[in-house]
Design a protein around this motif. Structure first.
Motif, mmCIF file in Angstrom:
data_model
loop_
_atom_site.group_PDB
_atom_site.id
_atom_site.type_symbol
_atom_site.label_atom_id
_atom_site.label_comp_id
_atom_site.label_asym_id
_atom_site.label_seq_id
_atom_site.Cartn_x
_atom_site.Cartn_y
_atom_site.Cartn_z
ATOM 1 N N LEU A 29 20.874 30.726 -39.738
ATOM 2 C CA LEU A 29 21.937 31.002 -38.780
ATOM 3 C C LEU A 29 21.568 32.019 -37.702
ATOM 4 C CD1 LEU A 29 25.336 30.897 -40.710
ATOM 5 C CD2 LEU A 29 24.650 29.544 -38.739
ATOM 6 N N PRO A 30 20.910 33.138 -38.036
ATOM 7 C CA PRO A 30 20.558 34.085 -36.961
ATOM 8 C C PRO A 30 19.729 33.430 -35.856
ATOM 9 C CG PRO A 30 20.314 35.137 -39.098
ATOM 10 C CD PRO A 30 20.571 33.681 -39.370
ATOM 11 N N ARG A 31 18.777 32.594 -36.227
ATOM 12 C CA ARG A 31 17.962 31.906 -35.213
ATOM 13 C C ARG A 31 18.799 30.937 -34.397
ATOM 14 N NH1 ARG A 31 15.644 27.007 -34.683
ATOM 15 N NH2 ARG A 31 16.120 26.351 -36.828
ATOM 16 N N LEU A 32 19.678 30.196 -35.069
ATOM 17 C CA LEU A 32 20.513 29.231 -34.365
ATOM 18 C C LEU A 32 21.482 29.929 -33.412
ATOM 19 C CD1 LEU A 32 21.372 26.783 -37.310
ATOM 20 C CD2 LEU A 32 19.422 26.732 -35.733
ATOM 21 N N MET A 33 22.028 31.046 -33.842
ATOM 22 C CA MET A 33 22.947 31.796 -32.987
ATOM 23 C C MET A 33 22.224 32.347 -31.764
ATOM 24 S SD MET A 33 24.874 33.703 -36.148
ATOM 25 C CE MET A 33 25.830 34.869 -35.182
ATOM 26 N N LEU A 34 21.001 32.849 -31.965
ATOM 27 C CA LEU A 34 20.209 33.377 -30.856
ATOM 28 C C LEU A 34 19.878 32.266 -29.856
ATOM 29 C CD1 LEU A 34 18.735 35.843 -29.690
ATOM 30 C CD2 LEU A 34 16.723 35.158 -31.006
ATOM 31 N N GLU A 35 19.495 31.095 -30.371
ATOM 32 C CA GLU A 35 19.176 29.975 -29.510
ATOM 33 C C GLU A 35 20.417 29.515 -28.739
ATOM 34 O OE1 GLU A 35 16.813 26.745 -27.912
ATOM 35 O OE2 GLU A 35 16.467 28.786 -28.654
ATOM 36 N N ALA A 36 21.568 29.508 -29.406
ATOM 37 C CA ALA A 36 22.809 29.115 -28.739
ATOM 38 C C ALA A 36 23.149 30.071 -27.604
ATOM 39 C CB ALA A 36 23.951 29.072 -29.752
ATOM 40 N N ARG A 37 22.989 31.350 -27.847
ATOM 41 C CA ARG A 37 23.272 32.340 -26.798
ATOM 42 C C ARG A 37 22.302 32.196 -25.629
ATOM 43 N NH1 ARG A 37 24.640 35.849 -31.422
ATOM 44 N NH2 ARG A 37 26.858 36.395 -31.230
ATOM 45 N N ARG A 38 21.052 31.888 -25.928
ATOM 46 C CA ARG A 38 20.060 31.722 -24.865
ATOM 47 C C ARG A 38 20.415 30.517 -23.986
ATOM 48 N NH1 ARG A 38 16.000 28.676 -23.477
ATOM 49 N NH2 ARG A 38 16.208 27.341 -25.321
ATOM 50 N N ARG A 122 20.874 21.233 -34.688
ATOM 51 C CA ARG A 122 21.221 20.900 -33.311
ATOM 52 C C ARG A 122 22.731 20.914 -33.098
ATOM 53 N NH1 ARG A 122 18.476 18.475 -29.246
ATOM 54 N NH2 ARG A 122 16.843 19.867 -30.031
ATOM 55 N N ALA A 123 23.481 20.372 -34.053
ATOM 56 C CA ALA A 123 24.939 20.362 -33.931
ATOM 57 C C ALA A 123 25.498 21.781 -33.878
ATOM 58 C CB ALA A 123 25.566 19.589 -35.092
ATOM 59 N N LEU A 124 24.930 22.671 -34.679
ATOM 60 C CA LEU A 124 25.416 24.050 -34.694
ATOM 61 C C LEU A 124 25.034 24.788 -33.415
ATOM 62 C CD1 LEU A 124 24.751 25.101 -38.402
ATOM 63 C CD2 LEU A 124 26.937 24.603 -37.313
ATOM 64 N N ILE A 125 23.810 24.612 -32.955
ATOM 65 C CA ILE A 125 23.381 25.275 -31.722
ATOM 66 C C ILE A 125 24.295 24.897 -30.562
ATOM 67 C CG2 ILE A 125 21.569 25.320 -29.951
ATOM 68 C CD1 ILE A 125 19.510 25.159 -32.234
ATOM 69 N N VAL A 126 24.550 23.605 -30.414
ATOM 70 C CA VAL A 126 25.386 23.143 -29.305
ATOM 71 C C VAL A 126 26.827 23.594 -29.486
ATOM 72 C CG1 VAL A 126 26.276 21.097 -28.131
ATOM 73 C CG2 VAL A 126 23.867 21.201 -28.786
ATOM 74 N N PHE A 128 27.922 26.302 -31.089
ATOM 75 C CA PHE A 128 27.978 27.736 -30.790
ATOM 76 C C PHE A 128 27.927 27.983 -29.284
ATOM 77 C CE2 PHE A 128 25.805 28.769 -35.106
ATOM 78 C CZ PHE A 128 27.030 28.760 -35.746
ATOM 79 N N ALA A 129 26.982 27.331 -28.614
ATOM 80 C CA ALA A 129 26.816 27.541 -27.171
ATOM 81 C C ALA A 129 28.050 27.075 -26.402
ATOM 82 C CB ALA A 129 25.570 26.809 -26.679
ATOM 83 N N LEU A 130 28.605 25.931 -26.788
ATOM 84 C CA LEU A 130 29.797 25.418 -26.117
ATOM 85 C C LEU A 130 30.973 26.356 -26.328
ATOM 86 C CD1 LEU A 130 31.197 23.221 -24.487
ATOM 87 C CD2 LEU A 130 31.571 21.954 -26.626
ATOM 88 N N ALA A 131 31.106 26.887 -27.539
ATOM 89 C CA ALA A 131 32.186 27.831 -27.826
ATOM 90 C C ALA A 131 32.081 29.055 -26.925
ATOM 91 C CB ALA A 131 32.140 28.248 -29.300
ATOM 92 N N GLN A 132 30.872 29.548 -26.738
ATOM 93 C CA GLN A 132 30.696 30.727 -25.888
ATOM 94 C C GLN A 132 31.051 30.425 -24.433
ATOM 95 O OE1 GLN A 132 27.554 33.431 -26.852
ATOM 96 N NE2 GLN A 132 26.975 33.715 -24.708
ATOM 97 N N LEU A 133 30.639 29.264 -23.953
ATOM 98 C CA LEU A 133 30.978 28.873 -22.582
ATOM 99 C C LEU A 133 32.487 28.750 -22.392
ATOM 100 C CD1 LEU A 133 28.379 26.125 -21.544
ATOM 101 C CD2 LEU A 133 28.546 28.464 -20.699
ATOM 102 N N LEU A 134 33.137 28.138 -23.373
ATOM 103 C CA LEU A 134 34.574 27.919 -23.261
ATOM 104 C C LEU A 134 35.352 29.228 -23.289
ATOM 105 C CD1 LEU A 134 34.888 24.804 -25.583
ATOM 106 C CD2 LEU A 134 35.200 24.845 -23.101
ATOM 107 N N VAL A 135 34.969 30.108 -24.189
ATOM 108 C CA VAL A 135 35.644 31.403 -24.270
ATOM 109 C C VAL A 135 35.414 32.204 -22.992
ATOM 110 C CG1 VAL A 135 35.574 33.641 -25.438
ATOM 111 C CG2 VAL A 135 35.727 31.544 -26.778
ATOM 112 N N ALA A 136 34.203 32.126 -22.448
ATOM 113 C CA ALA A 136 33.915 32.813 -21.186
ATOM 114 C C ALA A 136 34.775 32.269 -20.056
ATOM 115 C CB ALA A 136 32.436 32.671 -20.837
ATOM 116 N N GLY A 137 35.183 30.998 -20.181
ATOM 117 C CA GLY A 137 36.048 30.385 -19.179
ATOM 118 C C GLY A 137 37.526 30.566 -19.451
ATOM 119 N N GLY A 138 37.867 31.348 -20.476
ATOM 120 C CA GLY A 138 39.261 31.648 -20.766
ATOM 121 C C GLY A 138 39.937 30.734 -21.751
#
Length: 312
Positions: A29-38, A122-126, A128-138
């Motif tokens: 998970l730490p690696r996947l979370m880091l990759e998602a943030r990147r 791959r499902a988790l990376i995407v 996580f990344a999508l969640a961050q984008l959405l939250v950043a968009g309100g």
């Protein structure tokens, strides 16, 4: 004397391997979370939220006045600059909920030789990344049956913690629940479930009017069936085993059945005006992230450059 585990049937060994890979998720998970943030950080520079006209206080754009609109919509100051009438549009700011479902069942642990990520990773990376984008968009992001909707900036950490502490059965499809009418759902799964189960899931999730996207995440080997000779295929979830004496003879039938299964899924999503796409783990995670983010802003009939059934 041979180890007792070596005497176990192949299907038992396969189940143990799959279970072990699933359990190792905590270490991954730490690696996947880091990759998602990147990936999210790289993508977010080209994305300005899920912008659309609507109720809000922020100016978005001017557009030409359309005959038949109320005259009070005209921005006379802007219109005075030339010979056309213009309407001042505000940016839509009403946050709503997006439900993300990354399939964490045993079949998602599969990764063929040379694959960078398993389907699960791959499902988790995407997700996580999508969640961050959405939250950043309100927006608010939730995981059905696992995490209530949140707009917290630490949404990736909250999702990861919820998954680590989840003791329930890891189902392939999201649990039955009734999303709000304006909610959106994204399901990232290999979607090898029987079409009847997928149809039931779609009927339940869309009953309130919610819109969604199904993404079939597959390994390259599941697309091309690169097997030959005697091969034993084991279902990691049910334990059933099938032995092929000359696996290469199965390739054409396999490809045809996969195509038929996808056609059935596409037919069901088309009925509901949902999006359906496929994604192979040999392709870029950022590509899928952009597809999902763009697909949420529009329906399938008005999405610029996004087509139902397009692979991402």
């Amino acid at each position: 004397m041979a180890d007792a585990a070596e005497r176990d049937p192949p299907e038992v060994l396969a189940l143990r391997r799959a279970d072990g890979e699933s359990r190792s998720l905590a270490a991954s998970l730490p690696r996947l979370m880091l990759e998602a943030r990147r990936i999210a950080a790289n993508v977010i520079h080209g994305v300005h939220g899920r912008r659309r006209a609507g109720a809000g206080e922020s100016f978005w754009q001017y557009r030409r006045f359309v005959s038949g609109e109320p005259s009070q919509n005209v921005d006379w100051r802007r219109s005075a600059r030339d010979d056309h009438l213009y309407v001042r549009e505000q940016e839509w700011e009403a946050a709503h909920t997006v439900w993300l479902w990354p399939d964490r069942s045993l079949s998602m642990a599969f990764a063929s030789k040379g694959a960078r990520d398993s389907k699960l990773e791959r499902a988790l990376i995407v997700s996580f990344a999508l969640a961050q984008l959405l939250v950043a968009g309100g927006e608010r992001v939730g995981v059905p049956g696992l995490m209530n909707p949140t707009s917290n900036s630490n949404v990736i950490d909250k999702m990861a913690q919820a998954m680590l502490h989840d003791t329930g059965t890891r189902a392939s499809l999201p649990p039955s629940f009734v999303p709000a009418a304006l909610a959106e759902i994204v399901v990232l799964s290999d979607l090898w479930s029987p079409i009847a189960e997928i149809r039931t899931m779609l009927a339940g999730l869309s009953a309130s009017g919610a819109h969604g996207t199904l993404v079939q995440v597959v390994d390259p080997a599941e697309e091309s069936f690169p097997y030959s000779g005697r091969v034993e295929f084991v279902d990691p979830e049910g334990g059933e085993m099938i032995t092929a004496g000359r696996a290469e003879k199965w390739a054409s039938d396999y490809v045809a059945r996969v195509a038929a299964h996808r056609d059935q899924i596409r037919a069901e999503t088309n009925k509901l005006d949902w999006l359906f796409s496929t994604h192979t783990t040999s392709r870029s995670a950022a590509e899928l992230l952009l597809f999902l983010h763009a697909g949420m802003t529009v329906t399938k009939n008005s999405a610029p450059g996004v087509k139902v059934g397009r692979s991402a």
